[in-house]
Scaffold this active site. Structure first.
Site, PDB file in Angstrom:
ATOM      1  N   SER A   1     -22.157  34.470  36.099  1.00 43.02           N
ATOM      2  CA  SER A   1     -21.849  35.854  36.492  1.00 43.02           C
ATOM      3  C   SER A   1     -21.687  36.029  37.995  1.00 43.02           C
ATOM      4  CB  SER A   1     -22.932  36.773  35.950  1.00 43.02           C
ATOM      5  OG  SER A   1     -22.971  36.627  34.556  1.00 43.02           O
ATOM      6  N   ARG A  31     -16.982  33.548  45.761  1.00 40.53           N
ATOM      7  CA  ARG A  31     -18.102  33.639  46.714  1.00 40.53           C
ATOM      8  C   ARG A  31     -19.352  33.965  45.925  1.00 40.53           C
ATOM      9  NH1 ARG A  31     -15.624  38.239  46.379  1.00 40.53           N
ATOM     10  NH2 ARG A  31     -13.817  37.360  47.415  1.00 40.53           N
ATOM     11  N   ASP A  59     -20.617  37.888  32.734  1.00 40.58           N
ATOM     12  CA  ASP A  59     -21.486  38.710  31.868  1.00 40.58           C
ATOM     13  C   ASP A  59     -20.794  40.006  31.402  1.00 40.58           C
ATOM     14  OD1 ASP A  59     -21.625  39.750  34.446  1.00 40.58           O
ATOM     15  OD2 ASP A  59     -23.813  39.806  34.565  1.00 40.58           O
TER      16      ASP A  59
HETATM   17  C1  GLC Z   1     -22.221  40.505  40.589  1.00 43.75           C
HETATM   18  C2  GLC Z   1     -21.316  39.355  40.202  1.00 43.75           C
HETATM   19  C3  GLC Z   1     -20.566  39.665  38.944  1.00 43.75           C
HETATM   20  C4  GLC Z   1     -21.510  40.096  37.847  1.00 43.75           C
HETATM   21  C5  GLC Z   1     -22.413  41.228  38.322  1.00 43.75           C
HETATM   22  C6  GLC Z   1     -23.444  41.612  37.290  1.00 43.75           C
HETATM   23  O1  GLC Z   1     -21.421  41.599  40.884  1.00 43.75           O
HETATM   24  O2  GLC Z   1     -20.417  39.071  41.262  1.00 43.75           O
HETATM   25  O3  GLC Z   1     -19.826  38.540  38.520  1.00 43.75           O
HETATM   26  O4  GLC Z   1     -20.785  40.499  36.737  1.00 43.75           O
HETATM   27  O5  GLC Z   1     -23.077  40.844  39.502  1.00 43.75           O
HETATM   28  O6  GLC Z   1     -24.260  40.555  36.936  1.00 43.75           O
END
Ligand code: GLC
Length: 482
Positions: free
Chosen positions: A149, A164, A202
């Site tokens: 995520s 990143r 996620d």
């Molecule tokens: C951050 C991550 C993203 C994820 C979110 C919730 O924003 O960059 O990929 O979906 O957190 O976990």
């Protein structure tokens, strides 16, 4: 206990409260302005030139029908825990069985060394398989959906180049690289019998898992350590994929990575505290929206406000008290704010105790009132800003009546987050007042199904199905799908 009545908050503190209210309140007009800009930025992210919201195509190219079957492993590398699940999608429509184990992500891993991270993940998987299946060396390879995520570029569903780190992670040697080979090398070294079928976010998992049981679900959101959403776009509306010549009406789930909204600071009403959060984070200039909303930051915003009111104001709060514990960055998480907002007592005695036990500070009555109001303001701002993202996607897609599946600690545990978000949506989208309080809103944000477990399994299943049908777009290693 020196608790005064709240009626007699001294003038100076009342002024501070008023000042905070001004800084943290986002009125309807501002919500609408943010939403309009947000919608444009979503479009921009899909364009060839791109914008600050990544709008990552995920190669999840269908909603589930509810008739998916099979057994899959799912690995969830979220911000806080590592979770391994085995999910069986049963013959019965929209039903599943799940077994799972959670492993705490050691804090030092988040800013440590890449090899240690992958070794740790491989160890957890190994342990899970050994516990539930016996000797891993005697097993056939199991298909796995890996929920990673973080923003990742995916030219294929079975790769992910980390754009990143977000959520406070800062591990060298991963940004700009495809994480799948690193993961696979670690599991091969450990002898874990797995073939990766899909790398997912996620939010995409949440979208798909929610749609599995409720066909009205059109958007998947996470309001947790981080904050983000995914929705289903038509390939014809994704100019940056035009070169692939996909049929224009083919669906493609987009992981927005909307945490990056307004990185250029055009519309979000940032306070000096938000500026400090950003400056002191491992990735300054990134995740402007997320840093005002997500669970990782809410407690820290609150802490910065209190320290400021102690150090820099004419009538300092906590005068003559030792606030050294409060000075520790990230020492308060969002559950601290939740507890303050949940204090049921008129004299805020639970909040008083919380401050005493956790921070060695004894706030007086008026200070307690300021504390409570500050928590409310920060929590309310987070919920209201979140609604702008949901409204922006809904407006972009023309959704006027749908469900939004949401998950994450802030959504599930932060008091009033849902009601405050729903109220903001109502203001942005100009819905008339409800006649009956039980009536559904036109767009309802509801608790989602488990995205990084069931969602990951479903996406693995959908991808296997797609490969079987000969639809090979976005598949790097077809051999893994046999
Ligand atoms: C951050 C991550 C993203 C994820 C979110 C919730 O924003 O960059 O990929 O979906 O957190 O976990």
């Amino acid at each position: 206990m020196p608790l005064g009545s709240f009626q007699d908050v001294p003038k100076d503190l009342a002024k501070e409260i008023e000042n905070l209210e001004k800084q943290f309140t986002v009125d309807t007009a501002k919500l609408k302005e943010i939403t309009d800009h947000f919608k444009n930025e979503l479009e921009k992210g899909l364009s060839v030139e791109g914008g600050s919201i990544p709008m990552n195509p995920t190669w999840v190219m269908a909603f589930p029908t509810g008739h998916e079957t099979g057994t899959y492993l799912a690995l969830d590398m979220g911000g806080t825990n590592l979770r391994v699940c085995e999910i069986t999608l049963t013959e019965q429509k929209s039903e599943f069985d799940i077994i799972q184990s959670k492993y705490r992500m050691p804090e030092e891993l988040k800013t440590g060394d890449a090899d240690e991270l992958w070794e740790y993940i491989a160890d957890c998987l190994h342990q899970f398989i050994e516990t539930h299946h016996g000797d891993p060396s005697k097993l056939d390879k199991l298909p796995l959906g890996f929920t990673f995520s973080y923003p990742a570029t995916q030219n294929y569903i079975d790769e992910g180049v980390l754009q990143r780190w977000t959520k406070g992670f800062d591990i060298d040697g991963v940004e700009g690289h495809n994480v799948v080979p690193m993961f696979e090398a670690a599991i091969a070294r450990r002898g874990v019998p797995i073939k990766l079928s899909a790398l997912i976010n996620d939010t995409t998992g949440t979208l798909i898992a929610s749609a599995y049981t409720d066909t009205k679900m059109k958007i998947g959101c996470i309001f947790g350590t981080g904050c983000n959403a995914a929705y289903m776009e038509d390939c014809g509306s994704i100019p940056k994929l035009a070169h692939m010549n996909l049929p224009p009406d083919t669906p493609m789930a987009i992981n927005c990575e909307w945490g990056a909204f307004d990185n250029e600071h055009k519309v979000l009403p940032r306070t000096p505290y938000d500026v400090i959060i950003d400056k002191d984070s491992p990735r300054p200039g990134q995740q402007a929206f997320e840093k005002m909303i997500a669970g990782l930051y809410l407690g820290e915003i609150f802490r910065l406000v209190l320290v400021d009111l102690h150090d820099n104001h004419e009538t300092p709060i906590f005068a003559n008290q030792d606030i050294s514990k409060l000075r520790k960055a990230y020492s308060l998480d969002s559950s601290f704010l939740s507890a303050i907002e949940e204090d049921p007592f008129e004299n805020l005695s639970e909040t008083f105790e919380l401050f005493q036990t956790k921070l060695d500070i004894s706030p007086n009555g008026p200070e307690l009132e300021l504390i409570r109001r500050t928590a409310e303001l920060i929590g309310t701002r987070a919920a209201r800003l979140s609604a702008c993202g949901v409204a922006a996607i809904s407006k972009k897609k023309g959704y006027t009546n749908c469900h939004v599946g949401a998950d994450g600690s802030v959504f599930n545990k932060y008091p009033h987050f849902k009601a405050r978000g729903a109220q903001a949506l109502r203001e942005i989208l100009d819905w008339p007042e409800k006649k009956d309080p039980k009536e559904e809103d036109p767009i309802e944000i509801l608790a989602a199904e488990d995205g990084s477990g069931v969602g990951a399994a479903l996406i693995a299943a959908l991808t296997l199905q797609r490969v079987k049908a000969g639809l090979m777009h976005g598949i790097l290693h077809p051999e893994n799908f046999k």
